[in-house]
Design a protein around this motif. Structure first.
Motif, short mmCIF file in Angstrom:
data_model
loop_
_atom_site.label_atom_id
_atom_site.label_comp_id
_atom_site.label_asym_id
_atom_site.label_seq_id
_atom_site.Cartn_x
_atom_site.Cartn_y
_atom_site.Cartn_z
N GLY A 82 0.77 -1.24 0.00
CA GLY A 82 0.00 0.00 0.00
C GLY A 82 0.80 1.28 0.00
N GLN A 83 2.10 1.22 -0.14
CA GLN A 83 2.90 2.45 -0.13
C GLN A 83 2.87 3.11 -1.51
N ASP A 84 2.89 4.45 -1.51
CA ASP A 84 2.90 5.18 -2.77
C ASP A 84 4.31 5.17 -3.37
N CYS A 85 4.35 5.12 -4.70
CA CYS A 85 5.61 5.22 -5.45
C CYS A 85 6.63 4.17 -5.04
N VAL A 86 6.15 3.02 -4.57
CA VAL A 86 7.09 1.98 -4.16
C VAL A 86 7.33 1.04 -5.33
N ALA A 87 8.58 0.62 -5.47
CA ALA A 87 8.94 -0.32 -6.53
C ALA A 87 8.59 -1.73 -6.06
N ASP A 88 7.77 -2.45 -6.83
CA ASP A 88 7.39 -3.79 -6.42
C ASP A 88 7.63 -4.83 -7.51
N MET A 89 8.28 -4.45 -8.61
CA MET A 89 8.64 -5.42 -9.65
C MET A 89 9.92 -4.97 -10.34
N VAL A 90 10.79 -5.93 -10.66
CA VAL A 90 11.99 -5.65 -11.43
C VAL A 90 12.10 -6.68 -12.54
N THR A 91 12.48 -6.22 -13.73
CA THR A 91 12.69 -7.10 -14.87
C THR A 91 14.14 -6.98 -15.32
N ALA A 92 14.72 -8.10 -15.76
CA ALA A 92 16.12 -8.13 -16.19
C ALA A 92 16.22 -8.70 -17.58
N ASP A 93 17.32 -8.36 -18.29
CA ASP A 93 17.46 -8.86 -19.66
C ASP A 93 18.89 -9.32 -19.96
#
Length: 341
Positions: free
Chosen positions: A177-188
């Motif tokens: 529920g936090q604003d502007c929080v990063a909750d996903m990362v993608t790598a390549d």
């Protein structure tokens, strides 16, 4: 700290693919499910705590268009708030099953229209985020599927653009529920990391440039990205800013898997564990903590395990408390289990 327990036999070797092991614990039934990819099939195994295999199932990639059997690239259980789905990716498409693999509930064929004649088409990198399942593709796009509480009415809701090379892995953690929080990362394959916020809509927050080597595996821990690279290093970044906190020269060869144990038992200390595995035959366990004075990330090596003469291609904790972990390797016809002592 950990000892080798009874191994779980496989029908064949695990394929030489990164992140080639998925684990689903079922505490209510005192069972653990394991999923391993080998060529055009995926092996699903259920085992009791002592490692006795109780059931096996084999899934095959849906043929789609083409004359040869497509190769499977990954198998992964996605734990959603209201259901668990098993996702299988291949060179033809994306298959979603009920958690035991008994019923396929969705099939998505990959569109090869944008691929050049020499470009391989495949999906790879799977993670659940809220009521969505995100899957990476060879083109660098991430497909976002909206999953209903039950039934097969799964919808491709959007495609995320941020990468120019094939996706290798995706990691998520609850946003709480936090604003502007990063909750996903993608790598390549270039080592680029894209950091996303999933609520209320998927939004690209920042990009962390690569440095000439692939990033085969990523994890998210309390707003920190753990990224494993092809040069054997593990980097810890602040997710929202992309600032590098820690660089660990963890392995002598390419990282093949990372995993987290976020609920380590109090008897083992109030900490979180990061597991790293690589092609150098080693699996390492690292203690992660934040300094209460400076809030800096602190890392301590806790355990190292050598799987002799084996190219390790998959490793996972078997539960969130980190009391055991499992390892797969190329040309190794078993899943090796290690438990804390």
């Amino acid at each position: 700290m950990f000892r080798w327990e009874r191994s779980i036999p496989l029908r064949g070797s695990a394929a030489a693919l990164c992140n080639n092991l998925s684990v689903l614990q079922l505490p209510a039934r005192n069972l653990t499910h394991f999923g391993v990819v080998h060529g055009p099939s995926a092996q699903l195994l259920s085992a009791a705590p002592e490692g006795v295999p109780l059931a096996q199932r084999q899934l095959h990639a849906k043929e789609g268009a083409g004359v040869s059997s497509p190769l499977i690239t990954q198998v992964h259980w996605c734990v959603l708030p209201f259901r668990v789905l098993l996702v299988l990716t291949s060179h033809r498409g994306i298959q979603m099953y009920e958690s035991d693999g008994s019923t396929m509930v969705y099939w998505h064929a990959l569109d090869s229209g944008d691929a050049t004649p020499v470009q391989a088409v495949f999906a790879r990198g799977i993670a659940a985020s809220g009521h969505f399942i995100c899957v990476g593709t060879w083109s660098g796009r991430v497909l976002v599927f909206d999953i209903p509480a039950k039934g097969p009415n799964i919808v491709l809701s959007e495609e995320l653009a941020g990468h120019q090379t094939p996706i290798t892995d995706i990691a998520t953690e609850p946003a709480q529920g936090q604003d502007c929080v990063a909750d996903m990362v993608t790598a390549d394959d270039s080592g680029l990391l894209c950091v996303w916020r999933s609520e209320p809509v998927f939004t690209l927050l920042t990009c962390i440039p690569g440095f000439g080597v692939p990033c085969p595996s990523v994890q998210l821990w309390q707003g920190i990205i753990a990224a494993g690279y092809g040069n054997g290093q593990v980097h810890l970044y602040e997710a929202t800013t992309g600032n590098l906190h820690v660089q660990i020269n963890a392995h002598a060869r390419a990282i093949s898997a990372l995993d987290l144990a976020p609920d380590v038992a109090p008897s083992l200390g109030h900490l979180d564990w990061l597991l790293s595995a690589a092609e150098d035959t080693f699996v390492h366990i690292w203690k992660l903590s934040r300094s209460p004075e400076s809030s800096y990330i602190e890392v301590e090596h806790c355990h190292g395990e050598c799987v002799s003469d084996t190219q390790v291609c998959g490793a996972r904790f078997c539960d969130s408390s980190g009391s055991s972990f499992a390892v797969t390797g190329y040309d190794l016809a078993e899943i090796r289990r290690f438990s804390s002592v």
